[in-house]
Design a protein around this motif. Structure first.
Motif, PDB file in Angstrom:
ATOM      1  N   TYR A 287       0.829  -1.207   0.000  1.00 59.32           N
ATOM      2  CA  TYR A 287       0.000   0.000   0.000  1.00 59.32           C
ATOM      3  C   TYR A 287       0.866   1.262   0.000  1.00 59.32           C
ATOM      4  N   ARG A 288       1.898   1.283   0.844  1.00 60.63           N
ATOM      5  CA  ARG A 288       2.777   2.448   0.880  1.00 60.63           C
ATOM      6  C   ARG A 288       3.478   2.640  -0.460  1.00 60.63           C
ATOM      7  N   LYS A 294       1.620   6.611  -6.915  1.00 61.18           N
ATOM      8  CA  LYS A 294       0.476   7.458  -7.264  1.00 61.18           C
ATOM      9  C   LYS A 294       0.794   8.940  -7.117  1.00 61.18           C
ATOM     10  N   GLU A 295       1.523   9.296  -6.065  1.00 60.96           N
ATOM     11  CA  GLU A 295       1.787  10.704  -5.768  1.00 60.96           C
ATOM     12  C   GLU A 295       2.982  11.260  -6.525  1.00 60.96           C
ATOM     13  N   CYS A 296       3.764  10.395  -7.157  1.00 58.50           N
ATOM     14  CA  CYS A 296       4.951  10.851  -7.876  1.00 58.50           C
ATOM     15  C   CYS A 296       4.546  11.544  -9.178  1.00 58.50           C
ATOM     16  N   MET A 302       7.627   7.386 -11.031  1.00 57.68           N
ATOM     17  CA  MET A 302       6.386   6.627 -10.919  1.00 57.68           C
ATOM     18  C   MET A 302       6.560   5.208 -11.444  1.00 57.68           C
ATOM     19  N   LEU A 303       7.274   5.067 -12.546  1.00 64.18           N
ATOM     20  CA  LEU A 303       7.498   3.753 -13.146  1.00 64.18           C
ATOM     21  C   LEU A 303       8.454   2.909 -12.294  1.00 64.18           C
ATOM     22  N   LEU A 304       9.469   3.547 -11.707  1.00 61.75           N
ATOM     23  CA  LEU A 304      10.377   2.824 -10.806  1.00 61.75           C
ATOM     24  C   LEU A 304       9.606   2.230  -9.631  1.00 61.75           C
ATOM     25  N   ALA A 305       8.784   3.065  -9.000  1.00 62.94           N
ATOM     26  CA  ALA A 305       8.003   2.598  -7.849  1.00 62.94           C
ATOM     27  C   ALA A 305       7.048   1.491  -8.254  1.00 62.94           C
TER      28      ALA A 305
END
Length: 366
Positions: A287-288, A294-296, A302-305
């Motif tokens: 979830y984290r 989502k917030e990036c 965003m793609l890395l996460a």
């Protein structure tokens, strides 16, 4: 600078990860402390040392600006292919597979490191294509990019890790806003081609995929792992038999109890409540990670996460599923839990990258 970075650190993500590793060290110690009648804790000591060493990697990637990774994507991709090719020529074999390279006293598994390298490289490739994946022609370069290392790992053979590559790619392509009708068509093609891929699998891989439907068809062969795993988990009931008290694990009825089937040890010794607690920790972890993605605002971050979370989510679902007998045995480790310094290093680097993405976003906001 250090105070500011500590303030912007996602402490929940860090604490949850370390809690899972703490549980892992306890379970590895329980599963391996008796070897041929002699009590020793070699496995848990090695894993603990690996954790301490890898803390430096987490700290490094926390401090390192993740956007700089993009410039290393192309050379990293080449290095990745060279490592996977090296396994074919100078790799060492075990359990019917050639997946490891011996470097002095250290044994490394390049396919584990390939996961994190593929996340970085694929993120760099897709960050320039967000919102542009509308045709089969636009998706084809991405498919080839992921397909080459996928085939090299499959050749080792390592079906589990190769499937992780596909999960990573699928997750990252999805958030790149691929046209959903195109994604459905690609999935349909994959289903059609699946029977062809079946013929390239080894006999033991085919047995693993089919035997989970009826493990008792080969109770002392391909079905043995699943049967013993289900016995271990079921016998733990609600509260478990207690740490170091599991009969299936302590008496070595449960194979690979410190690696692929470590979740079975948790079920037997800590019971249903222990399993729920671990799955809750994984839920918070995922979830984290999703919230960070989502917030990036940066497509590359965003793609890395997304890549890191896709890797963890797929491995958790498959590993827990196979220990419960609802998915085939594929040899996929449980993130932060299964013994293996190479796998731990990959997960710790992924954690460091996630923390870096979060910290840079917080710095931009404040």
């Amino acid at each position: 600078m250090l105070k500011r970075e500590w303030k912007n650190l996602d402490k929940v993500l860090l604490v949850i990860s370390f809690l899972i590793i703490g549980v892992s060290l306890c379970i590895i110690g329980s599963a391996t402390h008796i070897n041929k009648g002699i009590i020793n804790y070699d496995f848990v000591i090695r894993q603990g040392i690996g954790f301490i060493i890898n803390l430096a990697l987490v700290l490094f990637f926390c401090h390192y600006d993740y956007t700089r990774l993009k410039r290393f994507a192309k050379p990293l991709y080449v290095v990745n292919l060279l490592m996977l090719l090296a396994v074919m020529f100078v790799g060492t074999s075990a359990l019917g597979a050639q997946r490891w390279i011996q470097i002095g006293p250290i044994t490394v598994q390049p396919s584990e490191f390939a996961k994190i390298i593929m996340i970085v490289c694929t993120a760099a490739l897709l960050s320039e294509r967000v919102g542009q994946l509308n045709t089969f022609r636009s998706v084809l370069p991405v498919g080839l990019f992921i397909g080459i290392p996928f085939l090299l790992v499959l050749k080792q053979p390592d079906l589990g890790t190769s499937l992780v590559f596909l999960a990573i790619g699928l997750g990252m392509v999805f958030v790149s806003r691929i046209k959903l009708s195109l994604l459905r068509n690609i999935a349909a093609v994959g289903v059609i081609l699946a029977p062809i891929g079946w013929h390239f699998l080894k006999d033991y891989q085919k047995a693993r995929i089919t035997v989970f439907l009826d493990p008792n068809a080969d109770p002392f062969g391909a079905g043995y792992h699943i049967i013993q795993s289900k016995i271990a988990i079921g016998s733990g009931m609600l509260f478990g038999k207690g740490l170091f008290q599991g009969s299936q694990s302590q008496l070595n009825f449960l194979p690979e109890n410190h690696t692929d089937f470590i979740f079975s040890v948790i079920g037997e010794e800590l019971g249903f409540l222990g399993c729920v607690f671990l799955l809750f920790l994984y839920f918070v972890l995922i979830y984290r990670g999703l919230m960070i993605a989502k917030e990036c605002k940066d497509p590359f971050g965003m793609l890395l996460a997304t890549g890191v979370i896709s890797m963890w989510t797929f491995q958790i679902l498959v590993n827990v599923g196979m220990t419960c007998g609802i998915m085939p045995v594929t040899g996929i480790p449980l993130p932060f839990m299964s013994y293996g310094v190479s796998a731990l290093t990959t997960n710790m680097v992924g954690l460091g990258i996630l923390l870096s993405v979060y910290m840079r976003q917080q710095t931009m906001i404040f």
